[in-house]
Write a protein that holds these residues in place. Structure first.
Motif, short mmCIF file in Angstrom:
data_model
loop_
_atom_site.label_atom_id
_atom_site.label_comp_id
_atom_site.label_asym_id
_atom_site.label_seq_id
_atom_site.Cartn_x
_atom_site.Cartn_y
_atom_site.Cartn_z
N LEU A 193 0.83 -1.20 0.00
CA LEU A 193 0.00 0.00 0.00
C LEU A 193 0.87 1.25 0.00
O LEU A 193 1.74 1.42 0.85
CB LEU A 193 -0.91 -0.01 1.23
N PHE A 194 0.62 2.15 -0.97
CA PHE A 194 1.37 3.39 -1.11
C PHE A 194 0.41 4.57 -1.17
O PHE A 194 -0.66 4.47 -1.79
CB PHE A 194 2.21 3.37 -2.39
N THR A 195 0.82 5.70 -0.57
CA THR A 195 -0.02 6.90 -0.57
C THR A 195 0.84 8.12 -0.93
O THR A 195 1.99 8.24 -0.50
CB THR A 195 -0.67 7.12 0.80
N TRP A 196 0.24 8.99 -1.72
CA TRP A 196 0.91 10.25 -2.09
C TRP A 196 -0.08 11.39 -1.93
O TRP A 196 -1.27 11.26 -2.24
CB TRP A 196 1.39 10.19 -3.54
N TYR B 18 -4.31 16.62 -4.17
CA TYR B 18 -4.84 15.27 -4.29
C TYR B 18 -4.21 14.33 -3.26
O TYR B 18 -3.06 14.52 -2.85
CB TYR B 18 -4.57 14.71 -5.68
N ARG B 19 -4.97 13.33 -2.90
CA ARG B 19 -4.43 12.16 -2.21
C ARG B 19 -4.67 10.95 -3.09
O ARG B 19 -5.81 10.69 -3.49
CB ARG B 19 -5.07 11.93 -0.85
N ILE B 20 -3.60 10.24 -3.45
CA ILE B 20 -3.70 9.05 -4.30
C ILE B 20 -3.21 7.85 -3.51
O ILE B 20 -2.11 7.87 -2.94
CB ILE B 20 -2.86 9.21 -5.58
N THR B 21 -4.03 6.80 -3.48
CA THR B 21 -3.69 5.57 -2.78
C THR B 21 -3.64 4.43 -3.78
O THR B 21 -4.58 4.24 -4.56
CB THR B 21 -4.71 5.25 -1.67
N VAL B 22 -2.56 3.68 -3.76
CA VAL B 22 -2.37 2.55 -4.67
C VAL B 22 -2.14 1.29 -3.86
O VAL B 22 -1.32 1.28 -2.94
CB VAL B 22 -1.18 2.79 -5.61
N ASN B 23 -2.86 0.23 -4.20
CA ASN B 23 -2.62 -1.09 -3.62
C ASN B 23 -2.08 -1.98 -4.74
O ASN B 23 -2.82 -2.36 -5.64
CB ASN B 23 -3.91 -1.67 -3.03
N LEU B 24 -0.80 -2.30 -4.67
CA LEU B 24 -0.18 -3.09 -5.73
C LEU B 24 -0.72 -4.51 -5.77
O LEU B 24 -0.79 -5.12 -6.84
CB LEU B 24 1.34 -3.13 -5.54
N GLU C 267 -4.09 -4.32 -7.25
CA GLU C 267 -4.01 -3.56 -8.50
C GLU C 267 -5.12 -2.52 -8.59
O GLU C 267 -5.79 -2.37 -9.60
CB GLU C 267 -4.02 -4.50 -9.71
N THR C 268 -5.29 -1.80 -7.48
CA THR C 268 -6.34 -0.77 -7.42
C THR C 268 -5.72 0.59 -7.11
O THR C 268 -4.62 0.69 -6.56
CB THR C 268 -7.38 -1.11 -6.34
N ILE C 269 -6.46 1.63 -7.48
CA ILE C 269 -6.04 3.00 -7.24
C ILE C 269 -7.25 3.83 -6.87
O ILE C 269 -8.36 3.60 -7.37
CB ILE C 269 -5.33 3.59 -8.50
N HIS C 270 -7.06 4.75 -5.94
CA HIS C 270 -8.14 5.66 -5.54
C HIS C 270 -7.55 7.05 -5.36
O HIS C 270 -6.50 7.23 -4.74
CB HIS C 270 -8.77 5.21 -4.22
N ALA C 271 -8.23 8.05 -5.93
CA ALA C 271 -7.77 9.44 -5.81
C ALA C 271 -8.91 10.31 -5.32
O ALA C 271 -10.08 10.09 -5.66
CB ALA C 271 -7.26 9.95 -7.16
N GLU C 272 -8.56 11.29 -4.51
CA GLU C 272 -9.54 12.25 -4.01
C GLU C 272 -8.89 13.62 -3.92
O GLU C 272 -7.67 13.74 -3.76
CB GLU C 272 -10.06 11.83 -2.64
#
Length: 306
Positions: free
Chosen positions: A167-170, A231-237, A240-245
């Protein structure tokens, strides 16, 4: 007309099963290596099918029905005998003979990943371990590009979760800036260079706020930003999903890359410090550090070795 219809019917009946395989609507993994006996593969937007999860020592068979139906179920049989599930891409053929061998799993592991590509009639498998880092690159980040090219050295790092290494967040500013190539576009890299590890959308130009899935590798598609802001972008490798807000700009100051500092004092007071793998540090360490400051900004700081 009747003669033509008869010829077309004969052609359809004579088509080999391997060609009919292009019309798969669902696939299942079964066999002695599958812990629960049978598991459905995920169908990806590009028409491929993927499995992620634990496997035991044994055999994996891929079939076209959830339960075996004699004369109906097709199996994706490896074209070569003794084919291992971990491979760089091996061809398969289809058969209705349930006694035919499947894919060999030689050791137990929790993080198997294999992909079926019906168009190529191939299965490719690997052990899917976490990436050490994830970075955002492109013209949608400030200073991420000029009017000629994207700037590899100006990629910005995600922070890896301490509990879940997949899990990665930016958090930061994204926008459509002037005088840059491909304004408003970006992609994600698994290292501070172009490939080999990359994440893309399945469709070029997908609005990041609508995005749900990432494609590991594949075509060089990019996400697009249609609204300037934070933005906050969360990626679950693993999934294989991505969510941005979008975040309220008044509550979250702009993210900046302030450059490389050579002394600890120039960095200001850090709220948290990370190494390049996204792992938290108690204090600045020798080499390059990623700092999230108390004012919300993220900077890169290089500390000299003493």
């Amino acid at each position: 007309m009747k003669k033509i219809q008869t010829i077309l019917l004969l052609i359809t009946l004579l088509l080999p099963a391997s060609l009919a395989a292009q019309g798969f609507t669902a696939l299942w993994a079964t066999g002695s290596a599958v812990p629960n006996g049978t598991q459905q593969l995920a169908k990806l937007p590009n028409g491929n099918f993927a499995f992620k999860g634990a496997l035991n020592v044994g055999e994996v068979k891929v079939m076209t029905t959830e339960t075996y139906q004699e004369g109906v179920t097709q199996f994706l049989k490896p074209q070569l005998t003794d084919s291992y599930l971990i491979n760089k891409g091996l061809n398969y053929v289809t058969t209705k003979d349930a006694s035919q061998p499947g894919w060999v799993v030689s050791f137990q592991e929790d993080y198997y990943h294999f992909v079926i590509t019906p168009n190529d009639k191939k299965l490719q498998g690997e052990l899917f371990f976490p990436w050490n880092e994830l970075l955002i690159a492109g013209s949608a980040i400030r200073y991420g590009a000029d009017n000629i090219e994207w700037k590899r050295d100006n990629m910005l790092p995600f922070v890896r979760d301490h509990e879940d290494p997949y899990l990665f967040t930016w958090e930061g500013e994204l926008g459509v800036y002037n005088n840059v190539v491909e304004p408003g576009y970006f992609k994600l890299e698994g290292q501070m260079t172009w490939g080999p590890r990359e994440l893309h959308p399945y469709q070029h130009g997908e609005d990041i706020l609508d995005a749900q899935q990432v494609c590991i590798g594949g075509n060089d598609n990019k996400w697009k930003v249609t609204k300037n802001g934070r933005y906050r972008i969360t990626v679950n490798l693993y999934t294989e999903t991505i969510h941005a807000e979008m975040l309220p700009s008044s509550s979250y100051p702009s993210q900046e890359v302030l450059g490389i500092s050579t002394t600890e004092g120039e960095a200001g007071t850090p709220a948290s410090v990370y190494d390049l793998n996204g792992m938290k540090r108690a204090s600045l360490g020798p080499g390059l550090n990623i700092i999230r400051r108390t004012d919300g900004r993220i900077i890169k700081v290089a500390k000299r070795k003493i």
